[in-house]
Design a protein around this motif. Sequence first.
Motif, mmCIF file in Angstrom:
data_model
loop_
_atom_site.group_PDB
_atom_site.id
_atom_site.type_symbol
_atom_site.label_atom_id
_atom_site.label_comp_id
_atom_site.label_asym_id
_atom_site.label_seq_id
_atom_site.Cartn_x
_atom_site.Cartn_y
_atom_site.Cartn_z
ATOM 1 N N ALA A 31 0.822 -1.210 0.000
ATOM 2 C CA ALA A 31 0.000 0.000 0.000
ATOM 3 C C ALA A 31 0.856 1.260 0.000
ATOM 4 N N SER A 32 2.089 1.151 0.480
ATOM 5 C CA SER A 32 3.019 2.284 0.481
ATOM 6 C C SER A 32 3.948 2.263 -0.736
ATOM 7 N N GLY A 33 3.646 1.403 -1.686
ATOM 8 C CA GLY A 33 4.487 1.318 -2.878
ATOM 9 C C GLY A 33 5.590 0.290 -2.777
ATOM 10 N N GLY A 34 5.621 -0.446 -1.657
ATOM 11 C CA GLY A 34 6.632 -1.484 -1.484
ATOM 12 C C GLY A 34 7.798 -1.012 -0.650
ATOM 13 N N LEU A 35 8.035 -1.699 0.471
ATOM 14 C CA LEU A 35 9.133 -1.370 1.373
ATOM 15 C C LEU A 35 9.990 -2.609 1.606
ATOM 16 N N THR A 36 11.087 -2.435 2.312
ATOM 17 C CA THR A 36 11.992 -3.544 2.602
ATOM 18 C C THR A 36 11.269 -4.597 3.448
ATOM 19 N N PRO A 37 11.257 -5.856 3.015
ATOM 20 C CA PRO A 37 10.623 -6.909 3.812
ATOM 21 C C PRO A 37 11.486 -7.283 5.010
ATOM 22 N N SER A 38 10.878 -7.962 5.983
ATOM 23 C CA SER A 38 11.615 -8.360 7.179
ATOM 24 C C SER A 38 12.577 -9.506 6.860
ATOM 25 N N LYS A 39 13.570 -9.660 7.717
ATOM 26 C CA LYS A 39 14.549 -10.734 7.552
ATOM 27 C C LYS A 39 13.879 -12.095 7.589
ATOM 28 N N GLY A 40 12.944 -12.285 8.514
ATOM 29 C CA GLY A 40 12.279 -13.580 8.630
ATOM 30 C C GLY A 40 11.478 -13.927 7.394
ATOM 31 N N GLU A 78 21.788 0.426 3.035
ATOM 32 C CA GLU A 78 23.048 -0.303 2.888
ATOM 33 C C GLU A 78 23.081 -1.516 3.826
ATOM 34 N N ALA A 79 22.655 -1.325 5.067
ATOM 35 C CA ALA A 79 22.626 -2.436 6.027
ATOM 36 C C ALA A 79 21.677 -3.530 5.556
ATOM 37 N N ASP A 80 20.517 -3.137 5.037
ATOM 38 C CA ASP A 80 19.561 -4.126 4.531
ATOM 39 C C ASP A 80 20.124 -4.848 3.310
#
Length: 223
Positions: A31-40, A78-80
């Motif tokens: 809904a926000s255009g796609g964000l970084t998914p969680s590690k799990g 960068e960390a992600d």
Amino acid sequence: MLNEIAVENFTLVPAAMRAGAQRIELTGNLASGGLTPSKGVMAETLKYCHEHDMTVVAMDRPRGGDYYFNDIELKMMEADMFEMQALGVDAVIFGVLTRDNHLDADAMENLIAAAGGMDLVCNLAFDWIPRADQHAALDWLADHGFRRILTHGGLLDTNVVDNIPVLKETAAWAQGKIEVMPGGGVNDGNKEQVTSAMGVNQAHGTHLLGELVPAVPVHTRPL
């Protein structure tokens, strides 16, 4: 036709595979255009997809809205990126712009370095670049190792079918340099029209293969 299905959690990944998806774009909060998914979520999706010979593209985007990221946000990205590389993500999709809507070359180069051996994909930030400057941006992305550009042919408040002339022109520019993949409003009803006009054999969307139904229904507890 290569169908890349965008999902925001693991629930729909098996359903997408059963429906015929060849590639998953994993993202958080569509809904926000796609964000970084969680590690799990990334770890379980990668395990399942790789067991079934399907590749995974992960979104690297710290928030919705524009693509002008400050230094703190770029450190998060960068960390992600390092985390994705460690997990074995096949490709990463991202984009960073300057305030005048051009590629932020310094930020992009730092993120490219962090990506290691993952394939590079430019997200819909490309569509924010002024049309007159998109050809140069496309060349820059190709020269810096990007494999693919995701584009709607305009901002997301436009109809992708109306954008076919722009999409055709972009695909013609890119021929022999970089792949162009239409997305944002591409679905099972217009996919053939859009891809045939562009002369491409891949598309991106949440409904390319119709409505996906998870094998196990997701229930919510009533308040």
